[in-house]
Design an enzyme around this catalytic site. Structure first.
Site, PDB file in Angstrom:
ATOM      1  N   ASP A 141       0.959  -1.110   0.056  1.00 50.74           N
ATOM      2  CA  ASP A 141       0.082  -0.136   0.036  1.00 50.74           C
ATOM      3  C   ASP A 141       0.791   1.217  -0.010  1.00 50.74           C
ATOM      4  OD1 ASP A 141      -2.613   1.535   2.261  1.00 50.74           O
ATOM      5  OD2 ASP A 141      -2.263   1.397  -0.150  1.00 50.74           O
ATOM      6  N   LYS A 144       3.178   3.637  -5.443  1.00 57.44           N
ATOM      7  CA  LYS A 144       2.651   2.648  -6.500  1.00 57.44           C
ATOM      8  C   LYS A 144       3.812   2.356  -7.542  1.00 57.44           C
ATOM      9  CE  LYS A 144      -0.659   3.474  -3.902  1.00 57.44           C
ATOM     10  NZ  LYS A 144      -0.838   2.798  -2.637  1.00 57.44           N
ATOM     11  N   ASP A 169      -3.039  -2.758  -2.605  1.00 52.44           N
ATOM     12  CA  ASP A 169      -4.203  -2.105  -2.682  1.00 52.44           C
ATOM     13  C   ASP A 169      -4.002  -1.156  -3.933  1.00 52.44           C
ATOM     14  OD1 ASP A 169      -5.292   0.856  -0.748  1.00 52.44           O
ATOM     15  OD2 ASP A 169      -6.392  -0.388  -1.786  1.00 52.44           O
ATOM     16  N   ASN A 170      -5.101  -0.373  -4.569  1.00 50.45           N
ATOM     17  CA  ASN A 170      -5.098   0.626  -5.054  1.00 50.45           C
ATOM     18  C   ASN A 170      -4.767   0.197  -6.887  1.00 50.45           C
ATOM     19  OD1 ASN A 170      -3.584   2.335  -2.619  1.00 50.45           O
ATOM     20  ND2 ASN A 170      -5.657   2.968  -3.402  1.00 50.45           N
ATOM     21  N   GLU A 199     -11.229   4.542  -1.205  1.00 51.57           N
ATOM     22  CA  GLU A 199     -11.729   4.682   0.378  1.00 51.57           C
ATOM     23  C   GLU A 199     -12.566   5.854   0.285  1.00 51.57           C
ATOM     24  OE1 GLU A 199      -8.784   3.707  -0.628  1.00 51.57           O
ATOM     25  OE2 GLU A 199      -7.262   5.330  -0.223  1.00 51.57           O
TER      26      GLU A 199
END
Ligand SMILES: Cn1cnc(CNC(=O)c2cc(-c3ccc(F)cc3)cc(O)c2O)c1
Ligand SMILES: [Mg+2]
Length: 214
Positions: A141, A144, A169-170, A199
């Protein structure tokens, strides 16, 4: 300004959450981020998916890349069996300072080791510095553009074993196209996508679960 925001977040946690009660800390942060100021925690919706994967893996050794305020750190650690350990890496010292206080308020310090520094510097030192052979579960997380290089680094350092689960995540927003392409096409991983939302918003986002096949 960022620090002021973090002080407001901590005040909300201290006001709304009960010391030693991780669930109340999670709820307090979700409330603050939904009603006061958005923040890039994994959040409640993706957090429930995170919970289910952690419960399924029931890991002894966990690595989290990107502590931020400690929200997902607390989410994961509260589900770990006695004796299990979570190492979380955070590059930003201000976020690390906030996270330490959030983790302490939740009463989970004994399960968590928060390390300040760059993931690429610490991943190669996991064995000699923390006595870790391999990880059972890794939550990605952090920045990136570091997901793919750090995953390859973990492979090269022998930190992944047959069955190690990576949860990222993401993968849609902000997105990690190079990482997704790698874990979805590599013969060393079995991957699946959990569709969700960014989120506290209606934008699409999701988590990618990848099992290392050795
Ligand atoms: C400074 N820094 C400390 N941690 C990190 C790594 N995390 C992210 O960058 C991150 C960013 C977003 C996000 C931001 C703006 C936007 F419009 C949409 C999404 C969401 C997340 O869940 C993230 O994890 C960066
Ligand atoms: Mg995130």
């Amino acid at each position: 300004l960022a620090l002021l925001w973090h002080d407001r977040l901590l005040k909300a946690v201290r006001k709304r959450a009960t010391r030693g009660d991780p669930q109340s800390v999670i709820s307090a942060i979700d409330h603050f981020c939904r009603h006061n100021e958005w923040a890039m925690n994994v959040g409640d919706e993706k957090g429930s998916i995170l919970d289910s994967v952690v419960s399924e893996v029931n890991p002894e050794k966990v690595l989290e890349l990107g502590t931020y305020c400690g929200y997902s750190t607390v989410r994961i650690a509260r589900l770990l069996p006695p004796g299990a350990r979570l190492i979380t890496l955070e590059f930003n010292v201000d976020y690390a300072a906030i996270a330490r206080q959030v983790i302490a308020w939740a009463g989970l310090e004994d399960k968590i080791q928060l390390v300040e520094g760059a993931s690429e510097d610490w991943i190669p030192r996991m064995k000699e510095h923390f006595g870790i052979e391999t990880f059972d579960f890794v939550f990605l997380d952090h920045w990136k553009d570091r997901y793919l290089p750090d995953t390859k680094l973990m492979e090269d350092c022998g930190l992944l074993r047959k069955g190690t689960v990576l949860l990222a995540d993401n993968v849609i927003c902000p997105g990690v196209p190079d990482y997704l392409e790698y874990v979805r096409n590599s013969l060393s991983y079995k991957s699946c996508y959990f569709k969700s939302h960014l989120e506290y918003t209606k934008a699409e986002d999701g988590l990618e679960k990848s099992v290392f096949l050795g």
